[in-house]
Structure formats: C-alpha cells, structure tokens
Design a protein around this motif. Structure first.
Motif, PDB file in Angstrom:
ATOM      1  N   PHE A   1      12.400 -77.135  -0.817  1.00 20.67           N
ATOM      2  CA  PHE A   1      11.094 -77.635  -1.263  1.00 20.67           C
ATOM      3  C   PHE A   1      11.287 -78.867  -2.129  1.00 20.67           C
ATOM      4  N   THR A   2      10.336 -79.791  -2.036  1.00 20.64           N
ATOM      5  CA  THR A   2      10.340 -80.982  -2.878  1.00 20.64           C
ATOM      6  C   THR A   2       8.955 -81.208  -3.454  1.00 20.64           C
ATOM      7  N   ILE A   3       8.888 -81.312  -4.771  1.00 22.67           N
ATOM      8  CA  ILE A   3       7.628 -81.618  -5.436  1.00 22.67           C
ATOM      9  C   ILE A   3       7.598 -83.102  -5.771  1.00 22.67           C
ATOM     10  N   SER A   4       6.451 -83.725  -5.570  1.00 17.49           N
ATOM     11  CA  SER A   4       6.317 -85.151  -5.871  1.00 17.49           C
ATOM     12  C   SER A   4       4.887 -85.418  -6.328  1.00 17.49           C
ATOM     13  N   ARG A   5       4.658 -86.641  -6.793  1.00 19.67           N
ATOM     14  CA  ARG A   5       3.325 -86.961  -7.301  1.00 19.67           C
ATOM     15  C   ARG A   5       2.933 -88.370  -6.909  1.00 19.67           C
ATOM     16  N   ASP A   6       1.634 -88.585  -6.855  1.00 18.16           N
ATOM     17  CA  ASP A   6       1.069 -89.918  -6.668  1.00 18.16           C
ATOM     18  C   ASP A   6       0.126 -90.130  -7.843  1.00 18.16           C
ATOM     19  N   ASN A   7       0.620 -90.847  -8.847  1.00 14.62           N
ATOM     20  CA  ASN A   7      -0.165 -91.002 -10.074  1.00 14.62           C
ATOM     21  C   ASN A   7      -1.500 -91.708  -9.815  1.00 14.62           C
ATOM     22  N   ALA A   8      -1.487 -92.682  -8.914  1.00 13.22           N
ATOM     23  CA  ALA A   8      -2.700 -93.451  -8.658  1.00 13.22           C
ATOM     24  C   ALA A   8      -3.806 -92.573  -8.074  1.00 13.22           C
ATOM     25  N   LYS A   9      -3.393 -91.552  -7.324  1.00 16.34           N
ATOM     26  CA  LYS A   9      -4.369 -90.662  -6.692  1.00 16.34           C
ATOM     27  C   LYS A   9      -4.503 -89.332  -7.417  1.00 16.34           C
ATOM     28  N   ASN A  10      -3.805 -89.184  -8.547  1.00 10.33           N
ATOM     29  CA  ASN A  10      -3.844 -87.931  -9.314  1.00 10.33           C
ATOM     30  C   ASN A  10      -3.568 -86.731  -8.412  1.00 10.33           C
ATOM     31  N   THR A  11      -2.558 -86.860  -7.584  1.00  9.46           N
ATOM     32  CA  THR A  11      -2.258 -85.824  -6.606  1.00  9.46           C
ATOM     33  C   THR A  11      -0.789 -85.435  -6.684  1.00  9.46           C
ATOM     34  N   VAL A  12      -0.541 -84.140  -6.557  1.00 12.23           N
ATOM     35  CA  VAL A  12       0.806 -83.594  -6.496  1.00 12.23           C
ATOM     36  C   VAL A  12       1.010 -82.967  -5.120  1.00 12.23           C
ATOM     37  N   PHE A  13       2.213 -83.114  -4.607  1.00 10.48           N
ATOM     38  CA  PHE A  13       2.539 -82.599  -3.296  1.00 10.48           C
ATOM     39  C   PHE A  13       3.684 -81.595  -3.396  1.00 10.48           C
ATOM     40  N   LEU A  14       3.711 -80.671  -2.444  1.00  6.93           N
ATOM     41  CA  LEU A  14       4.848 -79.772  -2.302  1.00  6.93           C
ATOM     42  C   LEU A  14       5.255 -79.788  -0.834  1.00  6.93           C
ATOM     43  N   GLN A  15       6.354 -80.466  -0.555  1.00 10.01           N
ATOM     44  CA  GLN A  15       6.894 -80.491   0.792  1.00 10.01           C
ATOM     45  C   GLN A  15       7.799 -79.289   0.964  1.00 10.01           C
ATOM     46  N   MET A  16       7.470 -78.452   1.929  1.00  9.37           N
ATOM     47  CA  MET A  16       8.209 -77.208   2.148  1.00  9.37           C
ATOM     48  C   MET A  16       8.879 -77.265   3.512  1.00  9.37           C
ATOM     49  N   ASN A  17      10.197 -77.259   3.509  1.00  5.89           N
ATOM     50  CA  ASN A  17      10.974 -77.288   4.742  1.00  5.89           C
ATOM     51  C   ASN A  17      11.773 -76.007   4.893  1.00  5.89           C
ATOM     52  N   SER A  18      12.261 -75.770   6.101  1.00 10.16           N
ATOM     53  CA  SER A  18      13.068 -74.570   6.373  1.00 10.16           C
ATOM     54  C   SER A  18      12.391 -73.322   5.845  1.00 10.16           C
ATOM     55  N   LEU A  19      11.133 -73.185   6.146  1.00  4.92           N
ATOM     56  CA  LEU A  19      10.364 -72.060   5.618  1.00  4.92           C
ATOM     57  C   LEU A  19      10.868 -70.737   6.153  1.00  4.92           C
ATOM     58  N   LYS A  20      10.778 -69.720   5.296  1.00  2.00           N
ATOM     59  CA  LYS A  20      11.225 -68.379   5.620  1.00  2.00           C
ATOM     60  C   LYS A  20      10.044 -67.420   5.512  1.00  2.00           C
ATOM     61  N   PRO A  21      10.095 -66.283   6.198  1.00  3.33           N
ATOM     62  CA  PRO A  21       9.001 -65.308   6.066  1.00  3.33           C
ATOM     63  C   PRO A  21       8.755 -64.904   4.615  1.00  3.33           C
ATOM     64  N   GLU A  22       9.791 -64.865   3.805  1.00  6.50           N
ATOM     65  CA  GLU A  22       9.622 -64.484   2.398  1.00  6.50           C
ATOM     66  C   GLU A  22       8.927 -65.559   1.569  1.00  6.50           C
ATOM     67  N   ASP A  23       8.663 -66.730   2.146  1.00  4.75           N
ATOM     68  CA  ASP A  23       7.872 -67.750   1.464  1.00  4.75           C
ATOM     69  C   ASP A  23       6.373 -67.500   1.628  1.00  4.75           C
ATOM     70  N   THR A  24       6.012 -66.527   2.439  1.00  4.31           N
ATOM     71  CA  THR A  24       4.601 -66.202   2.640  1.00  4.31           C
ATOM     72  C   THR A  24       3.958 -65.782   1.322  1.00  4.31           C
ATOM     73  N   ALA A  25       2.886 -66.482   0.961  1.00  2.74           N
ATOM     74  CA  ALA A  25       2.220 -66.224  -0.319  1.00  2.74           C
ATOM     75  C   ALA A  25       0.987 -67.113  -0.425  1.00  2.74           C
ATOM     76  N   VAL A  26       0.183 -66.816  -1.427  1.00  2.00           N
ATOM     77  CA  VAL A  26      -0.857 -67.753  -1.848  1.00  2.00           C
ATOM     78  C   VAL A  26      -0.213 -68.701  -2.855  1.00  2.00           C
ATOM     79  N   TYR A  27      -0.308 -69.979  -2.588  1.00  2.00           N
ATOM     80  CA  TYR A  27       0.286 -70.994  -3.451  1.00  2.00           C
ATOM     81  C   TYR A  27      -0.801 -71.593  -4.329  1.00  2.00           C
ATOM     82  N   ASP A  28      -0.551 -71.536  -5.627  1.00  2.40           N
ATOM     83  CA  ASP A  28      -1.514 -72.036  -6.607  1.00  2.40           C
ATOM     84  C   ASP A  28      -0.982 -73.296  -7.266  1.00  2.40           C
ATOM     85  N   CYS A  29      -1.843 -74.302  -7.367  1.00  3.03           N
ATOM     86  CA  CYS A  29      -1.532 -75.498  -8.129  1.00  3.03           C
ATOM     87  C   CYS A  29      -1.973 -75.266  -9.572  1.00  3.03           C
ATOM     88  N   ALA A  30      -1.185 -75.764 -10.507  1.00  4.59           N
ATOM     89  CA  ALA A  30      -1.513 -75.569 -11.917  1.00  4.59           C
ATOM     90  C   ALA A  30      -1.176 -76.825 -12.709  1.00  4.59           C
TER      91      ALA A  30
END
Length: 122
Positions: free
Chosen positions: A68-97
């Motif tokens: 996983f890689t977290i990144s941000r775009d300050n100009a757009k006030n947005t945060v991203f989470l790039q998730m690669n090589s996903l596994k069944p155990e990654d199944t969840a509700v993902y909350d931004c905080a």
C-alpha cells in the motif's frame, strides 16, 4: 469542522489493485495528519497508514508495507491509498480520518469519513 468523503472501494480479486480517495473540505488548514484505518467484520478497527499534510512523511502498518502507498494532493485537499497485491484478509471497511496532531492512532483522529467497503475475493 472538517468533512471527509471517501471513494474508490469495490470488489477485486486477490492480487489485484484498488485506489481509494479521501477528499477533505471545511477547515482543512487545521489538519496535520490524515490517514486510513480499516475494520474487518468481527474485528476491531486497525491502523493502515498515515501521512503528514506538511512534509509528507508516512507511516504504515506492517501488514501493508510494500503493498500500500499513501499519498496526498495538497492543492485538492485529497489523500489517496493505492492498494496493490490485495489479499482476502484486506477485506474491510476503510475509513479516512484526519487530526490536528502528530498521533497515528485512531484515538488521535478527530474527523472521520463514512467509510468505503473493499472486498477481496480469493
């Protein structure tokens, strides 16, 4: 107040990728840390990753490091989470905080989105 809206969840096969987005609005100038947490069915909420709004330093849970890689775009006030090589155990509700301090814990976050569901099939 700060409002957070997540997007990008969905169903993906194991080994696949997804990118989550979290758009912040309101008093965003007060934010110092933004991050992602997740909660799987029947389990407690757990830390995934955080990023400092200024400077961009990041922190990851051991379970997602290298995938996983977290990144941000300050100009757009947005945060991203790039998730690669996903596994069944990654199944969840993902909350931004977001929080105004240095904490990487859920207790240190003051603002939360409504969450987006990620389902990884085997």
């Amino acid at each position: 107040q700060v409002q957070l809206v997540e997007s990008g969840g969905g169903l993906v096969q194991a080994g696949g990728s997804l990118r989550l987005s979290c758009a912040a609005s309101g008093r965003t100038f007060s934010i110092y840390t933004m991050g992602w947490f997740r909660q799987a069915p029947g389990k407690e909420r757990e830390f995934v990753a955080t990023i400092r709004w200024s400077g961009g330093s990041t922190n990851y849970a051991d379970s997602v490091k290298g995938r996983f890689t977290i990144s941000r775009d300050n100009a757009k006030n947005t945060v991203f989470l790039q998730m690669n090589s996903l596994k069944p155990e990654d199944t969840a509700v993902y909350d931004c905080a977001a929080g105004r301090g240095f904490s990487d814990s859920a207790a240190g976050m003051e603002y939360w989105g409504k969450g987006t569901l990620v389902t990884v099939s085997s």
